[in-house]
Design a protein around this motif. Structure first.
Motif, PDB file in Angstrom:
ATOM      1  N   ALA A  85      -9.465  -8.657   6.915  1.00 11.84           N
ATOM      2  CA  ALA A  85      -8.976 -10.039   7.058  1.00 11.84           C
ATOM      3  C   ALA A  85      -8.371 -10.559   5.746  1.00 11.84           C
ATOM      4  O   ALA A  85      -8.667 -10.034   4.670  1.00 11.84           O
ATOM      5  N   ASP A  86      -7.511 -11.576   5.851  1.00 15.10           N
ATOM      6  CA  ASP A  86      -6.882 -12.193   4.666  1.00 15.10           C
ATOM      7  C   ASP A  86      -7.519 -13.537   4.337  1.00 15.10           C
ATOM      8  O   ASP A  86      -7.680 -13.893   3.180  1.00 15.10           O
ATOM      9  N   LEU A  87      -7.791 -14.309   5.379  1.00 12.06           N
ATOM     10  CA  LEU A  87      -8.230 -15.696   5.205  1.00 12.06           C
ATOM     11  C   LEU A  87      -9.582 -15.921   5.868  1.00 12.06           C
ATOM     12  O   LEU A  87      -9.873 -15.354   6.913  1.00 12.06           O
ATOM     13  N   ARG A  88     -10.379 -16.812   5.254  1.00 12.64           N
ATOM     14  CA  ARG A  88     -11.656 -17.228   5.850  1.00 12.64           C
ATOM     15  C   ARG A  88     -11.910 -18.635   5.334  1.00 12.64           C
ATOM     16  O   ARG A  88     -11.873 -18.856   4.122  1.00 12.64           O
ATOM     17  N   ARG A  89     -12.174 -19.555   6.243  1.00 15.15           N
ATOM     18  CA  ARG A  89     -12.357 -20.956   5.874  1.00 15.15           C
ATOM     19  C   ARG A  89     -11.182 -21.444   5.015  1.00 15.15           C
ATOM     20  O   ARG A  89     -11.368 -22.163   4.034  1.00 15.15           O
ATOM     21  N   GLY A  90      -9.984 -20.954   5.341  1.00 14.16           N
ATOM     22  CA  GLY A  90      -8.779 -21.388   4.645  1.00 14.16           C
ATOM     23  C   GLY A  90      -8.609 -20.810   3.250  1.00 14.16           C
ATOM     24  O   GLY A  90      -7.655 -21.152   2.552  1.00 14.16           O
ATOM     25  N   ARG A  91      -9.527 -19.938   2.822  1.00 15.78           N
ATOM     26  CA  ARG A  91      -9.432 -19.340   1.489  1.00 15.78           C
ATOM     27  C   ARG A  91      -9.128 -17.855   1.590  1.00 15.78           C
ATOM     28  O   ARG A  91      -9.523 -17.206   2.562  1.00 15.78           O
ATOM     29  N   THR A  92      -8.487 -17.316   0.541  1.00 12.51           N
ATOM     30  CA  THR A  92      -8.321 -15.871   0.454  1.00 12.51           C
ATOM     31  C   THR A  92      -9.723 -15.240   0.424  1.00 12.51           C
ATOM     32  O   THR A  92     -10.607 -15.719  -0.280  1.00 12.51           O
ATOM     33  N   VAL A  93      -9.930 -14.186   1.220  1.00 12.94           N
ATOM     34  CA  VAL A  93     -11.252 -13.568   1.328  1.00 12.94           C
ATOM     35  C   VAL A  93     -11.689 -12.909   0.014  1.00 12.94           C
ATOM     36  O   VAL A  93     -10.848 -12.519  -0.805  1.00 12.94           O
ATOM     37  N   ALA A  94     -13.007 -12.762  -0.159  1.00 13.76           N
ATOM     38  CA  ALA A  94     -13.590 -12.214  -1.400  1.00 13.76           C
ATOM     39  C   ALA A  94     -13.048 -10.822  -1.738  1.00 13.76           C
ATOM     40  O   ALA A  94     -12.788 -10.515  -2.900  1.00 13.76           O
ATOM     41  N   HIS A  95     -12.846  -9.993  -0.712  1.00 11.87           N
ATOM     42  CA  HIS A  95     -12.418  -8.625  -1.009  1.00 11.87           C
ATOM     43  C   HIS A  95     -10.965  -8.554  -1.464  1.00 11.87           C
ATOM     44  O   HIS A  95     -10.509  -7.494  -1.908  1.00 11.87           O
ATOM     45  N   LYS A  96     -10.228  -9.680  -1.356  1.00 14.52           N
ATOM     46  CA  LYS A  96      -8.858  -9.717  -1.899  1.00 14.52           C
ATOM     47  C   LYS A  96      -8.862 -10.417  -3.264  1.00 14.52           C
ATOM     48  O   LYS A  96      -8.054 -10.085  -4.125  1.00 14.52           O
ATOM     49  N   VAL A  97      -9.735 -11.425  -3.461  1.00 15.07           N
ATOM     50  CA  VAL A  97      -9.842 -12.084  -4.770  1.00 15.07           C
ATOM     51  C   VAL A  97     -10.435 -11.088  -5.775  1.00 15.07           C
ATOM     52  O   VAL A  97      -9.936 -10.947  -6.886  1.00 15.07           O
ATOM     53  N   TRP A  98     -11.493 -10.384  -5.384  1.00 11.25           N
ATOM     54  CA  TRP A  98     -12.040  -9.304  -6.203  1.00 11.25           C
ATOM     55  C   TRP A  98     -11.560  -8.001  -5.558  1.00 11.25           C
ATOM     56  O   TRP A  98     -10.365  -7.781  -5.484  1.00 11.25           O
ATOM     57  N   ASP A  99     -12.457  -7.179  -5.050  1.00 11.48           N
ATOM     58  CA  ASP A  99     -12.045  -5.944  -4.386  1.00 11.48           C
ATOM     59  C   ASP A  99     -13.070  -5.610  -3.308  1.00 11.48           C
ATOM     60  O   ASP A  99     -14.169  -6.170  -3.316  1.00 11.48           O
ATOM     61  N   PRO A 100     -12.745  -4.736  -2.360  1.00 11.41           N
ATOM     62  CA  PRO A 100     -13.695  -4.458  -1.272  1.00 11.41           C
ATOM     63  C   PRO A 100     -15.076  -3.999  -1.769  1.00 11.41           C
ATOM     64  O   PRO A 100     -16.086  -4.490  -1.266  1.00 11.41           O
ATOM     65  N   PRO A 101     -15.161  -3.089  -2.762  1.00 10.83           N
ATOM     66  CA  PRO A 101     -16.502  -2.674  -3.207  1.00 10.83           C
ATOM     67  C   PRO A 101     -17.355  -3.848  -3.689  1.00 10.83           C
ATOM     68  O   PRO A 101     -18.526  -3.959  -3.319  1.00 10.83           O
TER      69      PRO A 101
END
Lengths: 326, 326
Positions: free
Chosen positions: A92-108
């Motif tokens: 996913a890209d968005l959650r609650r209107g925000r960029t998701v954690a795995h895109k702000v940081w990384d999936p691991p």
């Protein structure tokens, strides 16, 4: 919808403030980075519905829930942990209107932060020193992980039956609502039949809530939704409207739907056409009816409890679950 | 090494058989796919060291551990859950000589299966009905996730100090050994000072074990290791030998090492040259000495317990942790 939401918010305002505070106070990370990553989703304006349900169910049993806030947030930590993992799983890209954690940081980092929140939920559960509470929390986590695994394994599988779908949404969503309501009763030291009634209320509310959520994917636009419209279809997640349409649309429509599902890609026009089919074969209405069945059962259970402010809000929450999809 | 291993195996043969059986019996998946994915790693021939430590520590306190097998496997489920997640995080290819779960299936399925195993561990913990046991298990999980997050955040960071490294390996490895030994004492209803002594034994053993493991990356070939030699270096994981060499090799060697770490790629010749530097500045010997310090402390703690078969095996396990790196 707005009146209903305002009424609920007015009734639970102090609870929501206490929950927000407790979510920050109990995170207790060993490394600062963990606070940042976990906080990214936790403090992006969730509804806090699950901790509220726990508090309200406790209060319905006459429990003064002031000391129960640290237990209530277990359900928000659990919910956040699974959302973070699900977003990684779904890409996913968005959650609650925000960029998701795995895109702000990384999936691991997102995966490990989800693990931390899961563990944090269980640490708080252990603090209740009540084995039944702890077993409920651990059991919820098992079912949620398995519901997601099964949903993933059956991605794009057009043979998915209505019963399969019900099993998936029970595991991935309803058991958490059910568990929150059960723990409310357990902490209140309510008699076993009362605890089971509360758990059943939560289960039916959770089923209705997930069906409403699945409907949103075909009834709302991206900006209202806080995540991408048509996302389930794009990910090959077959929800009840689609399952129904795959059996009740015209043969030509069914064939076209299957090709779109297999392609895992569509234009905005194709999405509109897909939605038009769902409407013309009453798949949207059918899903609303199934959700309404569960809502009715949740309300019937509430009717067995003495009237009062907690019961009123719990009934309003059922209506709210319904109103979201309309 | 072989004699030592044979002696340990002879002493714990029945325990190992009981552990294998319990690992299969208690997995209890809702969906068959979950059994397959979880079983892929669980039944690929692990040493079962952590459940063994719990049983042996219980026996050291005079506990008949026959009923404790279901609790002992908590530590193997936890270990498997973190291995599965770590392999996703590290993008590893091999584990225990097998293709990792996230390559046989896919990373999302691996993440969710790790979640399931974590939850399963906590369900078994809840069954002990002992809040101290449950809190230990939840706490371990928090620390392990955070140790991995921190390790990840400091990937390739050549300023990582020896103290930072010690903190990471304590969180990601030693707390699990410590917790297994603590729970052995808790289930035996041992007095608090005895429980703390067992926990300290586990902590020091775990520290030595991880240092030995980190040494293996520079002392063994891929076929003996069951995973790729030099993998830590390739992933930018700076372990004690490297941290030591980055302060004690010649300035020219330090510069070259840093460039190799930054490149995150090397030829077999470059890996050999890297290892030669670790040896010439005594980084390997230094790491062995630090591991030996922890081993000595673990053994001193054991000396405080009455002699007997359990104490003998626990001492042998300390030697085994050491022998692996030689």
């Amino acid at each position: 919808m707005t009146d209903l939401k305002q009424r609920i918010l007015a009734a639970v305002g102090p609870d929501l403030a206490a929950i927000e505070q407790a979510l920050a106070d109990h995170l207790d990370p060993h490394y600062e980075l963990v606070r940042q990553v976990a906080g990214h989703l936790l403090f992006a304006g969730g509804k806090r519905l699950r901790p509220l349900l726990m508090l309200l169910c406790g209060r319905l049993c006459g429990h003064d829930t002031q000391d129960a806030i640290a237990s209530a947030i277990i359900f928000e930590y659990l919910h956040a942990a699974t959302l973070i993992h699900d977003d990684v799983v779904d890409g996913a890209d968005l959650r609650r209107g925000r960029t998701v954690a795995h895109k702000v940081w990384d999936p691991p980092t997102a995966v490990l932060t989800g693990d931390f929140l899961l563990a944090r939920a269980l640490t708080l559960a252990a603090r209740t020193q009540m084995p039944a509470v702890i077993a409920t929390i651990a059991g919820i986590t098992e079912f949620m992980a398995q519901g997601e695994i099964n949903q993933l394994a059956r991605k794009g599988d057009v043979t998915l039956s209505e019963a399969d779908y019900m099993d998936v949404i029970r595991c991935k969503t309803a058991v958490l609502f059910q568990g929150a309501c059960r723990v409310g009763g357990l902490l209140a030291r309510a008699p076993q039949p009362i605890i089971e009634a509360l758990a059943d209320y939560g289960l039916h509310l959770g089923m209705a809530f997930q069906m409403a959520d699945d409907l949103l994917d075909y009834t709302q636009q991206t900006d209202t939704l806080g995540k991408r419209a048509g996302a389930d279809l794009l990910e090959g997640k077959l929800t009840l409207p689609v399952i129904h349409a795959l059996r009740h649309a015209t043969p030509a429509e069914q064939t076209w739907m299957k090709s779109l599902i297999a392609a895992q890609a569509f234009t905005p026009d194709q999405l509109q056409q897909f939605i038009a089919i769902l409407q013309s074969c009453d798949a949207i209405a059918y899903t609303r009816d199934r959700a309404a069945d569960h809502m009715a059962r949740a309300k019937t259970i509430l009717d067995g409890f003495p009237p009062g402010p907690a019961r009123t809000v719990l009934a309003d929450i059922v209506d709210y679950a319904w109103a979201r999809a309309n």
